[in-house]
Design an enzyme around this catalytic site. Sequence first.
Site, PDB file in Angstrom:
ATOM      1  N   GLY A  96       0.906  -1.108   0.083  1.00 34.51           N
ATOM      2  CA  GLY A  96       0.051  -0.058  -0.022  1.00 34.51           C
ATOM      3  C   GLY A  96       0.875   1.152   0.124  1.00 34.51           C
ATOM      4  O   GLY A  96       1.828   1.495   0.746  1.00 34.51           O
ATOM      5  N   GLY A 108      -0.197   4.340   0.183  1.00 39.08           N
ATOM      6  CA  GLY A 108      -1.251   5.567   0.633  1.00 39.08           C
ATOM      7  C   GLY A 108      -0.303   6.501   1.434  1.00 39.08           C
ATOM      8  O   GLY A 108       1.055   6.426   1.415  1.00 39.08           O
ATOM      9  N   PHE A 109      -0.739   7.307   2.455  1.00 41.24           N
ATOM     10  CA  PHE A 109      -0.183   8.322   3.116  1.00 41.24           C
ATOM     11  C   PHE A 109       1.031   7.634   4.107  1.00 41.24           C
ATOM     12  O   PHE A 109       2.120   7.749   4.251  1.00 41.24           O
ATOM     13  CB  PHE A 109      -1.040   8.936   3.945  1.00 41.24           C
ATOM     14  CG  PHE A 109      -1.637  10.289   3.255  1.00 41.24           C
ATOM     15  CD1 PHE A 109      -0.970  11.195   2.700  1.00 41.24           C
ATOM     16  CD2 PHE A 109      -3.263  10.133   2.754  1.00 41.24           C
ATOM     17  CE1 PHE A 109      -1.587  12.133   2.029  1.00 41.24           C
ATOM     18  CE2 PHE A 109      -3.671  10.877   1.982  1.00 41.24           C
ATOM     19  CZ  PHE A 109      -2.952  12.040   1.706  1.00 41.24           C
ATOM     20  N   GLY A 110       0.274   6.503   4.755  1.00 50.01           N
ATOM     21  CA  GLY A 110       1.568   5.630   5.692  1.00 50.01           C
ATOM     22  C   GLY A 110       2.285   5.028   4.801  1.00 50.01           C
ATOM     23  O   GLY A 110       3.627   4.977   5.531  1.00 50.01           O
ATOM     24  N   VAL A 133      -2.449  -7.816  -3.429  1.00 50.90           N
ATOM     25  CA  VAL A 133      -1.976  -8.672  -2.744  1.00 50.90           C
ATOM     26  C   VAL A 133      -3.228  -9.425  -2.252  1.00 50.90           C
ATOM     27  O   VAL A 133      -4.044  -9.009  -1.727  1.00 50.90           O
ATOM     28  CB  VAL A 133      -1.338  -8.180  -1.293  1.00 50.90           C
ATOM     29  CG1 VAL A 133      -1.155  -9.116  -0.302  1.00 50.90           C
ATOM     30  CG2 VAL A 133       0.039  -7.471  -1.738  1.00 50.90           C
ATOM     31  N   GLU A 192     -18.481  18.285   2.896  1.00 54.63           N
ATOM     32  CA  GLU A 192     -17.697  19.020   1.800  1.00 54.63           C
ATOM     33  C   GLU A 192     -18.326  18.816   0.101  1.00 54.63           C
ATOM     34  O   GLU A 192     -18.406  19.533  -0.409  1.00 54.63           O
ATOM     35  CB  GLU A 192     -16.023  18.398   1.758  1.00 54.63           C
ATOM     36  CG  GLU A 192     -15.350  18.982   2.902  1.00 54.63           C
ATOM     37  CD  GLU A 192     -14.208  18.498   3.188  1.00 54.63           C
ATOM     38  OE1 GLU A 192     -13.434  18.974   4.056  1.00 54.63           O
ATOM     39  OE2 GLU A 192     -13.798  17.355   2.801  1.00 54.63           O
ATOM     40  N   ASP A 237      -5.582   3.058   7.772  1.00 49.66           N
ATOM     41  CA  ASP A 237      -7.102   2.373   7.920  1.00 49.66           C
ATOM     42  C   ASP A 237      -6.935   1.013   8.154  1.00 49.66           C
ATOM     43  O   ASP A 237      -7.900   0.475   8.383  1.00 49.66           O
ATOM     44  CB  ASP A 237      -7.837   3.125   6.653  1.00 49.66           C
ATOM     45  CG  ASP A 237      -8.092   4.209   6.823  1.00 49.66           C
ATOM     46  OD1 ASP A 237      -8.173   5.022   7.674  1.00 49.66           O
ATOM     47  OD2 ASP A 237      -8.192   5.096   5.728  1.00 49.66           O
ATOM     48  N   ALA A 284      -5.128  11.328   7.157  1.00 45.31           N
ATOM     49  CA  ALA A 284      -3.938  11.471   6.712  1.00 45.31           C
ATOM     50  C   ALA A 284      -2.785  11.569   7.474  1.00 45.31           C
ATOM     51  O   ALA A 284      -1.719  11.051   7.607  1.00 45.31           O
ATOM     52  CB  ALA A 284      -3.640  12.093   5.343  1.00 45.31           C
TER      53      ALA A 284
END
Length: 431
Positions: free
Chosen positions: A18, A20-22, A86, A178, A307, A323
């Site tokens: 992954g 993403g941000f992490g 995966v 939003e 997450d 995030a």
Amino acid sequence: MTDTATPPNTPHRVVIVGAGFGGLEAANSLRNADVAVTVVDQRNHHLFQPLLYQVATSTLATSEIAWPIRHLLRKYKNIKTLLGTVESVDTAARTISTADGEVIAYDTLVLATGARHAYFGHDDWEPFAPGLKTLEDATTIRRRILTAFEKAEREPDPARRAALLTFVIIGAGPTGVEIAGTIADLARDTLKGEFRVIDPATAQVILIEGGARVLGAFAPDLSAYAQRALEKLGVQVHLGNPVMKCTADGVEYAGKFVGAATIIWAAGVQASPAAKWLDVPADRAGRVVANDDLTAPGHPDIFVIGDTATVKNGDKGTVPGIAPAAKQQGIHVAKAIRARLAGDIAPKPFRYRHAGDLATIGKRAAVTDFGWIKFKGYVAWWLWGLAHIYFLIGVRNRLAVAMSWLWISVSGTRSARLITQKDAADEDHLK
């Protein structure tokens, strides 16, 4: 048969699933370390998810909030990037397996596989009420919103035209608020004067929340301000009434049925199947119940972040799924791996530092809560914008997004109003 033993005289193998941000932060923090990093993601791009709703509502283009993973990591010779999905983890053999049959060995595994939207046992609602987690989700929602106006322009039946001009958003967290505010701006400002049969300003934007208030994680005064700002934009806010049914024709809630051609789901998330891969405890959303050092229970060689995991945040509940938290976890994991390789194997608890909560309402209002100080209105909108521009990747993207927002604020025009990738499902949905 795959040889999972670390070959002699080779670096420690770190596999990150992954980007993403992490996951991306973990990889960046391991650059130039004496480790061999493999980043595996099912998509070839890193996505700035906080602004995804702006793609869905025609404010930004996809290229302004997403970047090729290979490009972002190109300078780091110890990092390899693989495109793949995966499907399983063999904790005994220390390998992961992808959908195309590739088996990748690891010494340390970092699972940062993210989450998808959850329908609380009503997965059959998804075709009618798409959620917003990927670029594909965003372009689907953008297509449905814009196509609804186009179909309403040539719809002779008043009831059907009203349904086409009704937009329902389910869930009043930051994403729902939003989206609702931006659709209201789109209908009342951006599309003004562009149609000859319909008046886009007559569109109904309905925000449905099962809880007692919008932005439930924010302070009550900011929550109340956000609701007033939404209502000023013309958004109908309905609280305390969970949705009972979603169909191709509309939504049922509070004992009534509202015809709507466009429904957007912003009410919940479901984690990836990482907990099942590892056979470890999970919370109700499927997140791994991680140890305080971010390792999976019983697997000190496996970290779970973002997450994918639920982590205690002292006496303040759990670490929020946002995030900044994922980025901090990625940095923590990289530090832990470096420490272990240096001989320090003592677990280091993760400590989350909350920077604040932010949410925007339309193009000129927002709420920000930094704990020690709160802002709302136009000042908060500027702070929200500056914070998001700061965390974008690359000068070009920062300038492009800043110019788009400035132009929209001054002129009301949105340049990303393109209907693309029309498919049969959308045609059936909007008939």
